[in-house]
Scaffold this motif. Structure first.
Motif, PDB file in Angstrom:
ATOM      1  N   LYS A  26      30.152 -18.579 -63.225  1.00  0.00           N
ATOM      2  CA  LYS A  26      31.162 -18.536 -62.166  1.00  0.00           C
ATOM      3  C   LYS A  26      30.680 -19.140 -60.844  1.00  0.00           C
ATOM      4  O   LYS A  26      30.802 -18.527 -59.788  1.00  0.00           O
ATOM      5  CB  LYS A  26      31.617 -17.093 -61.942  1.00  0.00           C
ATOM      6  N   ASP A  27      30.125 -20.332 -60.928  1.00  0.00           N
ATOM      7  CA  ASP A  27      29.654 -21.036 -59.725  1.00  0.00           C
ATOM      8  C   ASP A  27      28.626 -20.233 -58.925  1.00  0.00           C
ATOM      9  O   ASP A  27      28.488 -20.409 -57.715  1.00  0.00           O
ATOM     10  CB  ASP A  27      30.821 -21.420 -58.813  1.00  0.00           C
ATOM     11  N   GLY A  28      27.936 -19.336 -59.609  1.00  0.00           N
ATOM     12  CA  GLY A  28      26.883 -18.566 -58.964  1.00  0.00           C
ATOM     13  C   GLY A  28      27.217 -17.113 -58.733  1.00  0.00           C
ATOM     14  O   GLY A  28      26.319 -16.290 -58.550  1.00  0.00           O
ATOM     15  N   ALA A  48      22.598 -17.966 -56.328  1.00  0.00           N
ATOM     16  CA  ALA A  48      22.695 -16.685 -55.635  1.00  0.00           C
ATOM     17  C   ALA A  48      22.461 -16.812 -54.135  1.00  0.00           C
ATOM     18  O   ALA A  48      22.364 -15.799 -53.443  1.00  0.00           O
ATOM     19  CB  ALA A  48      21.679 -15.705 -56.236  1.00  0.00           C
ATOM     20  N   VAL A  49      22.381 -18.032 -53.611  1.00  0.00           N
ATOM     21  CA  VAL A  49      22.001 -18.261 -52.213  1.00  0.00           C
ATOM     22  C   VAL A  49      23.227 -18.403 -51.318  1.00  0.00           C
ATOM     23  O   VAL A  49      24.128 -19.205 -51.586  1.00  0.00           O
ATOM     24  CB  VAL A  49      21.118 -19.525 -52.091  1.00  0.00           C
ATOM     25  N   TRP A  50      23.244 -17.616 -50.215  1.00  0.00           N
ATOM     26  CA  TRP A  50      24.289 -17.665 -49.201  1.00  0.00           C
ATOM     27  C   TRP A  50      23.680 -18.170 -47.892  1.00  0.00           C
ATOM     28  O   TRP A  50      22.543 -17.809 -47.562  1.00  0.00           O
ATOM     29  CB  TRP A  50      24.884 -16.284 -48.971  1.00  0.00           C
ATOM     30  N   THR A  82      20.290 -15.381 -64.970  1.00  0.00           N
ATOM     31  CA  THR A  82      19.518 -16.098 -63.956  1.00  0.00           C
ATOM     32  C   THR A  82      19.737 -17.606 -63.979  1.00  0.00           C
ATOM     33  O   THR A  82      19.178 -18.322 -63.148  1.00  0.00           O
ATOM     34  CB  THR A  82      18.007 -15.839 -64.136  1.00  0.00           C
ATOM     35  N   ASP A  83      20.567 -18.095 -64.915  1.00  0.00           N
ATOM     36  CA  ASP A  83      20.666 -19.546 -65.070  1.00  0.00           C
ATOM     37  C   ASP A  83      22.014 -19.928 -65.664  1.00  0.00           C
ATOM     38  O   ASP A  83      22.748 -19.097 -66.209  1.00  0.00           O
ATOM     39  CB  ASP A  83      19.522 -20.039 -65.973  1.00  0.00           C
ATOM     40  N   LEU A  84      22.330 -21.208 -65.575  1.00  0.00           N
ATOM     41  CA  LEU A  84      23.544 -21.797 -66.141  1.00  0.00           C
ATOM     42  C   LEU A  84      23.218 -22.448 -67.473  1.00  0.00           C
ATOM     43  O   LEU A  84      22.276 -23.245 -67.575  1.00  0.00           O
ATOM     44  CB  LEU A  84      24.121 -22.826 -65.183  1.00  0.00           C
ATOM     45  N   ASN A  85      23.993 -22.115 -68.489  1.00  0.00           N
ATOM     46  CA  ASN A  85      23.840 -22.702 -69.817  1.00  0.00           C
ATOM     47  C   ASN A  85      24.847 -23.847 -69.972  1.00  0.00           C
ATOM     48  O   ASN A  85      26.048 -23.629 -69.938  1.00  0.00           O
ATOM     49  CB  ASN A  85      24.080 -21.633 -70.890  1.00  0.00           C
ATOM     50  N   LYS A  86      24.354 -25.043 -70.135  1.00  0.00           N
ATOM     51  CA  LYS A  86      25.224 -26.219 -70.241  1.00  0.00           C
ATOM     52  C   LYS A  86      25.496 -26.619 -71.683  1.00  0.00           C
ATOM     53  O   LYS A  86      26.171 -27.612 -71.950  1.00  0.00           O
ATOM     54  CB  LYS A  86      24.602 -27.391 -69.484  1.00  0.00           C
ATOM     55  N   SER A  87      24.980 -25.841 -72.627  1.00  0.00           N
ATOM     56  CA  SER A  87      25.202 -26.131 -74.044  1.00  0.00           C
ATOM     57  C   SER A  87      26.573 -25.632 -74.471  1.00  0.00           C
ATOM     58  O   SER A  87      27.047 -24.595 -73.999  1.00  0.00           O
ATOM     59  CB  SER A  87      24.125 -25.448 -74.896  1.00  0.00           C
ATOM     60  N   ASN A  88      27.212 -26.366 -75.370  1.00  0.00           N
ATOM     61  CA  ASN A  88      28.496 -25.904 -75.898  1.00  0.00           C
ATOM     62  C   ASN A  88      28.333 -25.244 -77.263  1.00  0.00           C
ATOM     63  O   ASN A  88      29.314 -24.963 -77.947  1.00  0.00           O
ATOM     64  CB  ASN A  88      29.491 -27.074 -75.994  1.00  0.00           C
ATOM     65  N   GLN A  89      27.091 -24.987 -77.663  1.00  0.00           N
ATOM     66  CA  GLN A  89      26.833 -24.364 -78.961  1.00  0.00           C
ATOM     67  C   GLN A  89      26.685 -22.857 -78.859  1.00  0.00           C
ATOM     68  O   GLN A  89      26.859 -22.144 -79.849  1.00  0.00           O
ATOM     69  CB  GLN A  89      25.560 -24.957 -79.590  1.00  0.00           C
ATOM     70  N   GLY A 120      15.835 -21.762 -62.940  1.00  0.00           N
ATOM     71  CA  GLY A 120      17.237 -21.479 -63.215  1.00  0.00           C
ATOM     72  C   GLY A 120      18.156 -21.804 -62.059  1.00  0.00           C
ATOM     73  O   GLY A 120      17.756 -21.830 -60.891  1.00  0.00           O
ATOM     74  N   ALA A 121      19.434 -22.027 -62.374  1.00  0.00           N
ATOM     75  CA  ALA A 121      20.430 -22.422 -61.384  1.00  0.00           C
ATOM     76  C   ALA A 121      20.715 -21.336 -60.348  1.00  0.00           C
ATOM     77  O   ALA A 121      21.224 -21.628 -59.275  1.00  0.00           O
ATOM     78  CB  ALA A 121      21.728 -22.811 -62.092  1.00  0.00           C
ATOM     79  N   CYS A 122      20.383 -20.085 -60.649  1.00  0.00           N
ATOM     80  CA  CYS A 122      20.612 -19.011 -59.682  1.00  0.00           C
ATOM     81  C   CYS A 122      19.603 -19.037 -58.542  1.00  0.00           C
ATOM     82  O   CYS A 122      19.773 -18.322 -57.549  1.00  0.00           O
ATOM     83  CB  CYS A 122      20.555 -17.652 -60.384  1.00  0.00           C
ATOM     84  N   ALA A 123      18.542 -19.837 -58.676  1.00  0.00           N
ATOM     85  CA  ALA A 123      17.543 -20.035 -57.608  1.00  0.00           C
ATOM     86  C   ALA A 123      16.676 -18.805 -57.366  1.00  0.00           C
ATOM     87  O   ALA A 123      16.211 -18.583 -56.244  1.00  0.00           O
ATOM     88  CB  ALA A 123      18.209 -20.484 -56.308  1.00  0.00           C
TER      89      ALA A 123
END
Length: 264
Positions: free
Chosen positions: A67-69, A198-200, A96-103, A42-45
């Motif tokens: 929201k960009d993480g 979620a990484v700083w 935990t992740d970014l959803n790129k679907s528009n459905q 997931g994009a949240c890493a």
């Protein structure tokens, strides 16, 4: 002082004619991940840790929620609306992740998707067969009981030159929008930047034991949470440390309709 001024410059502005809500009700559709491996990328890493949160009840959400993480780690109560198959309580998921679907607004883990079914033998399998369902969802506080928030030092970190962290078990219904860091006992703060998910990170790591200040959304404004001693001087990559604090605040939204009722 520079870091402190940076924190004070973070201003939360809300302009809406809608009511101030703790629970904004949203309606959309939800699908589920058919591949278990997708849950660990997931994009949240969060990596393989993701499947351990909320018994594997996790989700990917639209960019407006991600929201960009800063939406990573947020909790949502979600229920499907088919009265034949779905319970009125639904289940709680962690983002935990970014959803790129528009459905759909949300894509759930299959375990979370099944948990929306009525507690009747076979209902969860029937719900999975639907694949895509109408849902209602709302943000709710993340509840970890008596557990304190943790700071995990990422494997890319190199003591003392580079520090990458992510927050685990962040309670409440908030978003961390800034992090300051300083040597324990020092008033000279510097800020970290969000790298991804979620990484700083920072490449200006103070020497010695480290303290943190977290700026979080709260109410219609923001507040600072001070964690006075988190990382020892000999902190190590791959290790997780107790922050000694927990966040319990609720960030309100302007929306219509509100839904503060208990879902039973």
């Amino acid at each position: 002082m520079e870091g402190f001024l940076f924190l004070l410059s973070v201003v939360f502005l809300f302009s809406s004619s809608a009511a101030a809500c703790d629970r904004c009700l949203h309606r959309s559709k939800a699908a589920y991940f058919s591949s278990a491996s997708a849950l660990s990328s997931g994009a949240c890493a969060y990596g393989s840790m993701a499947t351990g949160f909320f018994a594997g009840h996790i989700a990917a959400a639209l960019p407006s929620i991600y929201k960009d993480g800063s939406g990573c780690g947020a909790c949502f109560q979600v229920r499907c609306t088919n009265p034949t198959l779905c319970s009125s309580k639904g289940t709680t998921v962690m983002l935990t992740d970014l959803n790129k679907s528009n459905q759909t607004d949300l894509i759930l883990s299959s375990r979370a998707f099944r948990a929306m079914a009525k507690p009747v033998v076979g209902s969860d399998r029937d719900l999975l067969k639907e694949g895509l369902v109408d849902i209602e969802y709302r943000r709710v506080p993340c509840d970890y009981g008596n557990k304190k928030m943790n700071v995990r030092v990422e494997e890319s970190s190199i003591n003392p030159n580079y520090l990458a962290i992510k927050l685990l078990y962040q309670g409440g219904q908030t978003e961390v929008v800034a992090i300051d860091i300083a040597h324990v006992g020092s008033s000279h703060w510097s800020y970290m930047t969000r790298s991804h998910g979620a990484v700083w990170v920072t490449d200006k790591v103070p020497t010695g034991a480290l303290q943190f200040r977290f700026v979080v959304t709260a109410g219609y404004d923001g507040k600072m949470v001070w964690s006075q001693r988190v990382l020892p001087a000999n902190w190590e990559a791959g290790m997780t440390y107790d922050a000694g604090v927990q966040i319990t605040d609720i960030a309100q939204e302007g929306c219509d309709p509100c839904d503060d009722h208990t879902w039973n």
